[in-house]
Scaffold this motif. Structure first.
Motif, PDB file in Angstrom:
ATOM      1  N   UNK A  84       7.861   5.424  10.066  1.00 18.94           N
ATOM      2  CA  UNK A  84       7.915   4.528   8.923  1.00 18.94           C
ATOM      3  C   UNK A  84       9.346   4.069   8.674  1.00 18.94           C
ATOM      4  N   UNK A  85       9.518   2.787   8.407  1.00 22.95           N
ATOM      5  CA  UNK A  85      10.826   2.283   7.998  1.00 22.95           C
ATOM      6  C   UNK A  85      11.068   2.734   6.559  1.00 22.95           C
ATOM      7  N   UNK A  86      12.271   3.202   6.292  1.00 23.27           N
ATOM      8  CA  UNK A  86      12.702   3.542   4.935  1.00 23.27           C
ATOM      9  C   UNK A  86      13.816   2.560   4.612  1.00 23.27           C
ATOM     10  N   UNK A  87      13.456   1.466   3.960  1.00 25.81           N
ATOM     11  CA  UNK A  87      14.429   0.404   3.747  1.00 25.81           C
ATOM     12  C   UNK A  87      14.890  -0.131   5.088  1.00 25.81           C
ATOM     13  N   UNK A  88      16.139  -0.584   5.135  1.00 27.53           N
ATOM     14  CA  UNK A  88      16.703  -1.114   6.377  1.00 27.53           C
ATOM     15  C   UNK A  88      17.595  -0.108   7.088  1.00 27.53           C
ATOM     16  N   UNK A  89      17.815   1.045   6.471  1.00 27.70           N
ATOM     17  CA  UNK A  89      18.828   1.944   7.004  1.00 27.70           C
ATOM     18  C   UNK A  89      18.313   3.288   7.491  1.00 27.70           C
ATOM     19  N   UNK A  90      17.017   3.564   7.315  1.00 27.85           N
ATOM     20  CA  UNK A  90      16.518   4.892   7.681  1.00 27.85           C
ATOM     21  C   UNK A  90      15.057   4.808   8.121  1.00 27.85           C
ATOM     22  N   UNK A  91      14.543   5.956   8.550  1.00 25.37           N
ATOM     23  CA  UNK A  91      13.148   6.054   8.963  1.00 25.37           C
ATOM     24  C   UNK A  91      12.640   7.452   8.681  1.00 25.37           C
ATOM     25  N   UNK A  92      11.326   7.551   8.594  1.00 23.69           N
ATOM     26  CA  UNK A  92      10.688   8.848   8.446  1.00 23.69           C
ATOM     27  C   UNK A  92       9.688   9.008   9.578  1.00 23.69           C
ATOM     28  N   UNK A  93       9.677  10.186  10.171  1.00 26.81           N
ATOM     29  CA  UNK A  93       8.734  10.534  11.228  1.00 26.81           C
ATOM     30  C   UNK A  93       7.750  11.546  10.659  1.00 26.81           C
ATOM     31  N   UNK A  94       6.473  11.311  10.903  1.00 21.82           N
ATOM     32  CA  UNK A  94       5.438  12.263  10.502  1.00 21.82           C
ATOM     33  C   UNK A  94       4.610  12.584  11.739  1.00 21.82           C
ATOM     34  N   UNK A  95       4.580  13.853  12.109  1.00 20.93           N
ATOM     35  CA  UNK A  95       3.770  14.299  13.229  1.00 20.93           C
ATOM     36  C   UNK A  95       2.517  14.960  12.676  1.00 20.93           C
ATOM     37  N   UNK A  96       1.383  14.710  13.327  1.00 19.18           N
ATOM     38  CA  UNK A  96       0.139  15.286  12.852  1.00 19.18           C
ATOM     39  C   UNK A  96      -0.762  15.726  13.981  1.00 19.18           C
ATOM     40  N   UNK A  97      -1.663  16.618  13.658  1.00 13.29           N
ATOM     41  CA  UNK A  97      -2.630  17.077  14.650  1.00 13.29           C
ATOM     42  C   UNK A  97      -3.768  16.068  14.770  1.00 13.29           C
ATOM     43  N   UNK A  98      -4.740  16.380  15.616  1.00 16.69           N
ATOM     44  CA  UNK A  98      -5.837  15.450  15.873  1.00 16.69           C
ATOM     45  C   UNK A  98      -6.681  15.167  14.632  1.00 16.69           C
ATOM     46  N   UNK A  99      -6.658  16.052  13.650  1.00 12.82           N
ATOM     47  CA  UNK A  99      -7.476  15.882  12.453  1.00 12.82           C
ATOM     48  C   UNK A  99      -6.806  15.151  11.308  1.00 12.82           C
ATOM     49  N   UNK A 100      -5.573  14.704  11.493  1.00 13.46           N
ATOM     50  CA  UNK A 100      -4.871  14.044  10.394  1.00 13.46           C
ATOM     51  C   UNK A 100      -5.559  12.721  10.051  1.00 13.46           C
ATOM     52  N   UNK A 101      -5.774  12.504   8.768  1.00  9.22           N
ATOM     53  CA  UNK A 101      -6.389  11.273   8.261  1.00  9.22           C
ATOM     54  C   UNK A 101      -5.291  10.223   8.103  1.00  9.22           C
ATOM     55  N   UNK A 102      -5.230   9.278   9.036  1.00 12.47           N
ATOM     56  CA  UNK A 102      -4.157   8.279   9.012  1.00 12.47           C
ATOM     57  C   UNK A 102      -4.247   7.345   7.818  1.00 12.47           C
ATOM     58  N   UNK A 103      -5.444   7.002   7.384  1.00 16.27           N
ATOM     59  CA  UNK A 103      -5.565   6.153   6.192  1.00 16.27           C
ATOM     60  C   UNK A 103      -4.969   6.859   4.984  1.00 16.27           C
ATOM     61  N   UNK A 104      -5.285   8.130   4.824  1.00 16.17           N
ATOM     62  CA  UNK A 104      -4.725   8.918   3.716  1.00 16.17           C
ATOM     63  C   UNK A 104      -3.210   9.029   3.868  1.00 16.17           C
ATOM     64  N   UNK A 105      -2.751   9.240   5.095  1.00 15.73           N
ATOM     65  CA  UNK A 105      -1.311   9.330   5.339  1.00 15.73           C
ATOM     66  C   UNK A 105      -0.612   8.040   4.924  1.00 15.73           C
ATOM     67  N   UNK A 106      -1.138   6.901   5.351  1.00 13.60           N
ATOM     68  CA  UNK A 106      -0.499   5.627   5.034  1.00 13.60           C
ATOM     69  C   UNK A 106      -0.450   5.387   3.526  1.00 13.60           C
ATOM     70  N   UNK A 107      -1.484   5.786   2.803  1.00 12.29           N
ATOM     71  CA  UNK A 107      -1.481   5.648   1.346  1.00 12.29           C
ATOM     72  C   UNK A 107      -0.457   6.584   0.704  1.00 12.29           C
ATOM     73  N   UNK A 108      -0.435   7.828   1.149  1.00 12.16           N
ATOM     74  CA  UNK A 108       0.441   8.833   0.548  1.00 12.16           C
ATOM     75  C   UNK A 108       1.912   8.569   0.837  1.00 12.16           C
ATOM     76  N   UNK A 109       2.212   7.923   1.954  1.00 11.22           N
ATOM     77  CA  UNK A 109       3.614   7.721   2.309  1.00 11.22           C
ATOM     78  C   UNK A 109       4.298   6.655   1.464  1.00 11.22           C
ATOM     79  N   UNK A 110       3.556   5.699   0.931  1.00 16.79           N
ATOM     80  CA  UNK A 110       4.213   4.596   0.224  1.00 16.79           C
ATOM     81  C   UNK A 110       5.098   5.062  -0.931  1.00 16.79           C
ATOM     82  N   UNK A 111       4.587   5.861  -1.870  1.00 20.80           N
ATOM     83  CA  UNK A 111       5.490   6.339  -2.933  1.00 20.80           C
ATOM     84  C   UNK A 111       6.571   7.278  -2.405  1.00 20.80           C
TER      85      UNK A 111
END
Length: 130
Positions: A84-111
């Motif tokens: 995920x881009x964090x503004x123009x100057x940083x990024x966040x990496x999230x690693x997950x197992x096969x069961x990770x709910x990507x839709x939930x992840x994408x929602x939770x990451x925004x805030x």
């Protein structure tokens, strides 16, 4: 920079989304800022590779006239890595197992991304008595 606040954000995201195994925050140039990763993962290498990959994805989105890049996801046989881009100057990496709910992840990451951006861009408080 408040490293404890970054750690709280990474732990909080892990608590919100089942399947997250590791998280890291890095500068856009690939320098590691903070990591909550297993000992088996080289967090500095992960940060550098994520920055390179996010940079390519960002350029691709621009060349394809698709607007500002928000995220990219890489899938492997044992799970996935979301960048995920964090503004123009940083990024966040999230690693997950096969069961990770990507839709939930994408929602939770925004805030979380907004708060991390605020932590990274807020001026350092001066230490009194030094």
């Amino acid at each position: 920079m408040d490293h404890e606040a970054l750690a709280r954000e990474m732990r909080g995201l892990r608590e919100q989304v089942t399947g997250i195994t590791d998280t890291a925050v890095a500068a856009a140039d690939g320098l590691l800022i903070a990591a909550d990763t297993a000992d088996s993962i080289d967090a500095e290498c992960l940060a550098a590779l994520a920055a390179a990959g996010l940079g390519l994805a960002r350029r691709t989105a621009q060349a394809a006239e698709r607007g500002a890049l928000r995220r990219t996801v890489t899938y492997g046989s044992g799970g996935c890595a979301a960048f995920y881009a964090v503004g123009d100057t940083a990024l966040m990496v999230v690693l997950g197992d096969e069961g990770m709910d990507l839709d939930r992840l994408h929602q939770a990451t925004q805030p979380t991304l907004r708060r991390i951006d605020s932590i990274l861009t807020s001026p350092q408080k001066a230490t009194e008595g030094v």
